[in-house]
Scaffold this motif. Structure first.
Motif, PDB file in Angstrom:
ATOM      1  N   CYS A 196      37.397  43.970  17.316  1.00  0.00           N
ATOM      2  CA  CYS A 196      36.009  43.716  16.948  1.00  0.00           C
ATOM      3  C   CYS A 196      35.934  42.562  15.957  1.00  0.00           C
ATOM      4  O   CYS A 196      36.940  42.135  15.378  1.00  0.00           O
ATOM      5  CB  CYS A 196      35.363  44.964  16.348  1.00  0.00           C
ATOM      6  SG  CYS A 196      36.170  45.540  14.820  1.00  0.00           S
TER       7      CYS A 196
ATOM      8  N   ASN B 273      37.619  53.469  18.429  1.00  0.00           N
ATOM      9  CA  ASN B 273      36.204  53.117  18.353  1.00  0.00           C
ATOM     10  C   ASN B 273      35.943  52.330  17.076  1.00  0.00           C
ATOM     11  O   ASN B 273      36.804  52.254  16.203  1.00  0.00           O
ATOM     12  CB  ASN B 273      35.323  54.371  18.395  1.00  0.00           C
ATOM     13  CG  ASN B 273      33.935  54.062  18.953  1.00  0.00           C
ATOM     14  OD1 ASN B 273      33.549  52.896  19.094  1.00  0.00           O
ATOM     15  ND2 ASN B 273      33.180  55.102  19.256  1.00  0.00           N
TER      16      ASN B 273
ATOM     17  N   TYR C 156      32.578  43.580  20.165  1.00  0.00           N
ATOM     18  CA  TYR C 156      33.751  44.440  20.300  1.00  0.00           C
ATOM     19  C   TYR C 156      34.239  44.462  21.748  1.00  0.00           C
ATOM     20  O   TYR C 156      33.496  44.164  22.685  1.00  0.00           O
ATOM     21  CB  TYR C 156      33.451  45.861  19.819  1.00  0.00           C
ATOM     22  CG  TYR C 156      32.481  46.642  20.678  1.00  0.00           C
ATOM     23  CD1 TYR C 156      32.933  47.504  21.677  1.00  0.00           C
ATOM     24  CD2 TYR C 156      31.102  46.526  20.477  1.00  0.00           C
ATOM     25  CE1 TYR C 156      32.046  48.216  22.460  1.00  0.00           C
ATOM     26  CE2 TYR C 156      30.207  47.237  21.259  1.00  0.00           C
ATOM     27  CZ  TYR C 156      30.682  48.073  22.249  1.00  0.00           C
ATOM     28  OH  TYR C 156      29.800  48.778  23.045  1.00  0.00           O
TER      29      TYR C 156
ATOM     30  N   ASN D 111      37.726  51.094  22.463  1.00  0.00           N
ATOM     31  CA  ASN D 111      37.213  49.884  21.826  1.00  0.00           C
ATOM     32  C   ASN D 111      38.248  49.387  20.816  1.00  0.00           C
ATOM     33  O   ASN D 111      38.326  49.873  19.699  1.00  0.00           O
ATOM     34  CB  ASN D 111      35.883  50.181  21.141  1.00  0.00           C
ATOM     35  CG  ASN D 111      34.903  50.837  22.106  1.00  0.00           C
ATOM     36  OD1 ASN D 111      34.851  50.475  23.272  1.00  0.00           O
ATOM     37  ND2 ASN D 111      34.154  51.816  21.632  1.00  0.00           N
TER      38      ASN D 111
ATOM     39  N   TYR E  59      29.162  53.130  22.939  1.00  0.00           N
ATOM     40  CA  TYR E  59      29.430  52.800  24.340  1.00  0.00           C
ATOM     41  C   TYR E  59      30.881  52.374  24.466  1.00  0.00           C
ATOM     42  O   TYR E  59      31.357  51.504  23.748  1.00  0.00           O
ATOM     43  CB  TYR E  59      28.517  51.677  24.829  1.00  0.00           C
ATOM     44  CG  TYR E  59      28.836  51.226  26.243  1.00  0.00           C
ATOM     45  CD1 TYR E  59      28.337  51.924  27.330  1.00  0.00           C
ATOM     46  CD2 TYR E  59      29.653  50.119  26.468  1.00  0.00           C
ATOM     47  CE1 TYR E  59      28.644  51.533  28.627  1.00  0.00           C
ATOM     48  CE2 TYR E  59      29.960  49.716  27.764  1.00  0.00           C
ATOM     49  CZ  TYR E  59      29.451  50.432  28.834  1.00  0.00           C
ATOM     50  OH  TYR E  59      29.766  50.043  30.112  1.00  0.00           O
TER      51      TYR E  59
ATOM     52  N   VAL F 154      29.658  52.142  17.206  1.00  0.00           N
ATOM     53  CA  VAL F 154      29.585  51.923  18.642  1.00  0.00           C
ATOM     54  C   VAL F 154      29.565  53.253  19.376  1.00  0.00           C
ATOM     55  O   VAL F 154      30.374  54.143  19.079  1.00  0.00           O
ATOM     56  CB  VAL F 154      30.783  51.069  19.114  1.00  0.00           C
ATOM     57  CG1 VAL F 154      30.838  51.007  20.631  1.00  0.00           C
ATOM     58  CG2 VAL F 154      30.676  49.666  18.535  1.00  0.00           C
TER      59      VAL F 154
ATOM     60  N   HIS G  27      31.255  43.253  24.245  1.00  0.00           N
ATOM     61  CA  HIS G  27      29.867  43.668  24.098  1.00  0.00           C
ATOM     62  C   HIS G  27      29.367  43.281  22.710  1.00  0.00           C
ATOM     63  O   HIS G  27      30.129  43.271  21.737  1.00  0.00           O
ATOM     64  CB  HIS G  27      29.726  45.183  24.285  1.00  0.00           C
ATOM     65  CG  HIS G  27      30.120  45.655  25.646  1.00  0.00           C
ATOM     66  ND1 HIS G  27      31.443  45.790  26.033  1.00  0.00           N
ATOM     67  CD2 HIS G  27      29.374  46.028  26.722  1.00  0.00           C
ATOM     68  CE1 HIS G  27      31.488  46.217  27.275  1.00  0.00           C
ATOM     69  NE2 HIS G  27      30.253  46.377  27.710  1.00  0.00           N
TER      70      HIS G  27
ATOM     71  N   ILE H   6      22.506  46.876  23.492  1.00  0.00           N
ATOM     72  CA  ILE H   6      23.900  46.499  23.757  1.00  0.00           C
ATOM     73  C   ILE H   6      23.872  45.404  24.813  1.00  0.00           C
ATOM     74  O   ILE H   6      23.224  45.549  25.849  1.00  0.00           O
ATOM     75  CB  ILE H   6      24.734  47.679  24.275  1.00  0.00           C
ATOM     76  CG1 ILE H   6      24.767  48.817  23.250  1.00  0.00           C
ATOM     77  CG2 ILE H   6      26.162  47.222  24.591  1.00  0.00           C
ATOM     78  CD1 ILE H   6      25.458  50.064  23.775  1.00  0.00           C
TER      79      ILE H   6
ATOM     80  N   ILE I 198      26.478  44.094  19.738  1.00  0.00           N
ATOM     81  CA  ILE I 198      25.467  45.027  19.224  1.00  0.00           C
ATOM     82  C   ILE I 198      24.920  44.498  17.900  1.00  0.00           C
ATOM     83  O   ILE I 198      25.528  43.643  17.256  1.00  0.00           O
ATOM     84  CB  ILE I 198      26.035  46.447  18.990  1.00  0.00           C
ATOM     85  CG1 ILE I 198      27.123  46.424  17.900  1.00  0.00           C
ATOM     86  CG2 ILE I 198      26.555  47.034  20.287  1.00  0.00           C
ATOM     87  CD1 ILE I 198      27.516  47.800  17.409  1.00  0.00           C
TER      88      ILE I 198
END
Length: 416
Positions: free
Chosen positions: A323, A299, A332, A320, A316, A314, A349, A358, A351
């Motif tokens: 990034c 993540n 990411y 992940n 979601y 993050v 995605h 998102i 953010i």
């Protein structure tokens, strides 16, 4: 009508303030643009190749509905072609070769049958015609008063896997029309530009006893070793001034992030975790973002360099794995399927650290290694789909994606 206009203003202001809010711009609302070829030199194959490159660039700047018909005209004609008389804009250009065999291009832009912009270009080698095409689109974008697309003129550097344990490092334009192999032989991966001018780069060589970070000066072709480490050695980011590197090294058996000073040749450990901390990216002068397994799965986290505060960014996605940061925005990669019997989907995605929105940027395939342009206007990434690698460009403020496929091999990693 007043209500609709008010809503449009509100949406526009919201989007201007937060790029994570997705706004679909209708293509029909864009002005039309036709392209007229008035070339004097070169064969039909080269003329068509340049025309296609220019049309692609004009589409990428996302300001026009570009007509794809390849029409020929007289450069000195004061009127546009009859077929283009209803177009909002007409771009006419002339390719010609001078006595020194250099490629010259004259360009004029018509609006309502009046010339509103003109410029000339020249390169010694016609094989790098695509950089003139990029420059023409860039200049038209500037003339139209739009935010800069300077990233169009930057070069991409990437590692291409060509065989088991063999790769090439290639310098290219963003469309992959131009490609120059600069490192070949052995397994050389994770190239990273060393400065804004793109006159040098770092890469990881796996051909020696330990993974070794190397520095290449493009102008002098000088290669020097920077630092080696057991297990893992990757330069994941370079500071704006080029004086600091974020390295992932596994000096104690587990990968952690280190800050390396290119002037003192000394390094400092930034993360210290019993799991995995990788892919550090600068987020201003006093903060980094990175990928960590400290939740039991990869993540995105941030860490302040002044007080050591670590924060999860993050919420979601459960895998992940890469990034990039630009200002208060983070893009990411997240795995969105978990199928043991077929390929999984990895989407990008966006953010903002200042809102809870998102925005999903891709929909299919494996999308990875996102990198912001220097001005944050665009994101470049690698897309692998149906056994083909491609470079992708996302125009955030225009909500458009463009793909430029690699003809052979697979892209391992890249930088912009």
């Amino acid at each position: 009508m007043k209500i609709f206009f008010s809503l449009f203003i509100l949406i526009s202001l919201a989007f201007a303030g937060d790029a994570t809010i997705e706004v679909v711009k209708k293509a029909d609302s864009l002005p039309s643009l036709a392209v007229e070829d008035a070339s004097l030199s070169y064969n039909d194959t080269f003329k068509l190749r340049f025309f296609k490159s220019l049309v692609a660039d004009l589409n990428v700047i996302s300001l026009f509905n570009v007509d794809r018909h390849h029409r020929f005209a007289d450069f000195d004609d004061t009127n546009v072609l009859v077929a283009n008389k209803d177009m909002n804009y007409v771009l006419r250009y002339k390719l010609f070769e001078d006595d020194n065999k250099a490629l010259n291009i004259e360009m004029i832009l018509f609006h309502q049958n009046e010339v509103v912009f003109s410029k000339r270009y020249r390169v010694n080698n016609k094989n790098i015609y695509m950089f003139i095409s990029h420059a023409m689109a860039y200049d038209i974008n500037e003339f139209m008063g739009e935010p800069s697309v300077g990233w169009m003129k930057r070069k991409v550097i990437f590692s291409r896997i060509v065989a088991p344990k063999k790769s090439e490092i290639i310098i290219a334009d963003y469309t992959l029309s131009y490609q120059h192999v600069i490192i070949s032989g052995g397994l050389n991966i994770f190239p990273k530009w060393a400065n804004k001018a793109q006159t040098a780069f770092y890469y990881t060589s796996l051909d020696s006893f330990e993974p070794t970070l190397k520095h290449v000066d493009i102008k002098t072709a000088k290669v020097k070793n920077i630092i080696s480490s057991d297990g893992m050695m990757v330069c994941s980011d370079v500071s704006e001034d080029g004086k600091k590197l974020l390295l992932t090294m596994a000096r104690d058996g587990q990968p952690d992030i280190y800050l390396y000073n290119t002037e003192t040749k000394k390094y400092k450990r930034i993360t210290s975790y019993s799991g995995i901390d990788v892919n550090g990216q600068f987020m201003g002068d006093d903060k980094i973002i990175f990928i960590s397994s400290r939740l039991g799965y990869p993540n995105v986290f941030s860490k302040r360099l002044d007080n050591g505060l670590v924060e999860q960014l993050v919420y979601y996605g459960k895998a992940n794995s890469s990034c990039s940061a630009q200002g208060h925005y983070v893009v990411y990669e997240a795995r969105e399927s978990s199928n043991a019997f077929s390929a999984n989907t990895f989407n990008l995605h966006l953010i903002s650290t200042e809102t809870d929105f998102i925005r999903r940027l891709t929909a299919t395939g494996v999308n990875e290694f996102p990198r912001f342009s220097k001005d944050g206007d665009a994101i470049i990434f690698i897309k692998n789909y149906k056994s083909q690698s491609a470079i992708g460009i996302i125009r955030l403020m225009h909500n458009k994606n463009y793909l430029f496929p690699l003809k052979s091999g697979k892209i391992q990693s890249m930088d912009w």
